[in-house]
Design an enzyme around this catalytic site. Structure first.
Site, PDB file in Angstrom:
ATOM      1  N   HIS A 132       0.855  -1.187   0.000  1.00 48.68           N
ATOM      2  CA  HIS A 132       0.000   0.000   0.000  1.00 48.68           C
ATOM      3  C   HIS A 132       0.891   1.237   0.000  1.00 48.68           C
ATOM      4  O   HIS A 132       1.948   1.257   0.651  1.00 48.68           O
ATOM      5  CB  HIS A 132      -0.892   0.000   1.249  1.00 48.68           C
ATOM      6  CG  HIS A 132      -1.425   1.353   1.616  1.00 48.68           C
ATOM      7  ND1 HIS A 132      -0.877   2.117   2.622  1.00 48.68           N
ATOM      8  CD2 HIS A 132      -2.442   2.081   1.101  1.00 48.68           C
ATOM      9  CE1 HIS A 132      -1.544   3.258   2.724  1.00 48.68           C
ATOM     10  NE2 HIS A 132      -2.485   3.263   1.811  1.00 48.68           N
ATOM     11  N   HIS A 166      12.401  -1.395   4.303  1.00 48.76           N
ATOM     12  CA  HIS A 166      12.632  -0.372   5.322  1.00 48.76           C
ATOM     13  C   HIS A 166      13.918   0.414   5.056  1.00 48.76           C
ATOM     14  O   HIS A 166      13.951   1.638   5.261  1.00 48.76           O
ATOM     15  CB  HIS A 166      12.682  -1.013   6.704  1.00 48.76           C
ATOM     16  CG  HIS A 166      11.329  -1.310   7.274  1.00 48.76           C
ATOM     17  ND1 HIS A 166      10.589  -0.373   7.960  1.00 48.76           N
ATOM     18  CD2 HIS A 166      10.560  -2.425   7.231  1.00 48.76           C
ATOM     19  CE1 HIS A 166       9.440  -0.900   8.340  1.00 48.76           C
ATOM     20  NE2 HIS A 166       9.391  -2.142   7.896  1.00 48.76           N
TER      21      HIS A 166
END
Length: 296
Positions: A132, A166
């Site tokens: 998303h 990340h």
């Protein structure tokens, strides 16, 4: 503030549209390059593009955008990349919600303008994580802010994929301050937590809302870098996992995880609630829902 922000609104909405175009091109390129693997016999997927329209209560124009959805591709089972610019007057429920968040003057002058891009991808291969991404700008006569982020939602987790996602986010955020990535990561961990399941929706990412430091240019630059991080954070994961063999148990785990995703978006997601409450095209608002899901 209205006159001062005319040019800034145009810049923000133009950026979201260009980011949408880059992502659509990259995703169709993944479909073209996927000539082997479990779904190689399928034709490469393409986005169906539909204009969306938001009408005010009196029927007057209140903006709109583009809904771009690909279904049944080789790589993407369903992916939506929507962009919109809408404006008008907030209803009473939306006014109260904004006022509760500390937006100044919203009940005395409920005019608003909002623009952004929203993306959700549900993948064919259960080894490829769902994802998303959203970035947006919101304006009222008394306030403005940016928001958004991206988060990874694998049903079958790989530490290397999580680390790459990340690390890419961090690399794009660090130029804006070393303390920013840890703060936005923690915000994502909190925001994408599902209280009734007592677990996170996925493996996190970055998230911010109501971002207004008083320096519009600085906050816009940060928002752009959150958007720029998306493709290098995600595409390598797709390329690594898309041809990996999977079992019926893997596919079952994917469908159950999609049920978790649907629960979160329908019960908690702020963007879903805002889009439906302000009269935007419900098909565009709900494009985040997976094509198939199951509950245990």
């Amino acid at each position: 503030m209205t006159d001062d922000f005319t040019e800034r609104k145009a810049r923000a909405s133009g950026w979201f549209r260009r980011l949408r175009d880059d992502i659509v091109t990259a995703f169709e390129g993944l479909e073209d390059s996927h000539a082997d693997g479990p779904f190689a016999d399928l034709p490469p997927g393409r986005f169906d593009v539909t204009p969306t329209v938001r009408s005010a209560d009196d029927g007057s124009d209140a903006g709109g955008g583009l809904m771009s959805v690909m279904r049944g591709g080789r790589v993407f089972e369903k992916v939506g990349v929507n962009v919109s610019t809408v404006y008008g007057t907030l209803g009473s429920a939306a006014q109260k919600s904004m006022a509760a968040r500390g937006v100044p003057g919203i009940e005395s002058d409920p005019r608003f303008w909002a623009s952004g891009i929203s993306l959700v991808a549900h993948m064919r291969n259960p080894h490829v994580p769902a994802v998303h991404m959203n970035t947006r700008m919101f304006w009222t006569p008394n306030a403005w802010w940016f928001g958004g982020g991206s988060d990874l939602n694998p049903c079958l987790e790989y530490d290397a994929d999580t680390a790459h996602f990340h690390a890419t986010q961090k690399a794009h955020l660090d130029p804006h301050g070393a303390d920013l990535y840890p703060a936005l990561k923690a915000w994502a961990d909190e925001y994408f937590y599902i209280p009734h399941r007592k677990r996170a929706r996925g493996v996190g990412g970055v998230f911010m809302d109501d971002r207004n430091t008083g320096d519009w240019e600085t906050d816009f630059a940060l928002t752009q870098d959150i958007g720029r991080a998306f493709l290098p954070a995600y595409v390598p994961l797709v390329e690594t996992r898309r041809t990996q063999a999977f079992t019926e148990a893997d596919k079952d785990a994917q469908l159950v995880h999609r049920g978790l995703y649907a629960e979160y978006n329908l019960v908690y997601d702020r963007g879903t609630k805002f889009g439906l409450a302000t009269g935007h095209d419900p098909d565009a608002v709900l494009m985040s829902l997976p094509p198939l899901a199951k509950w245990a």
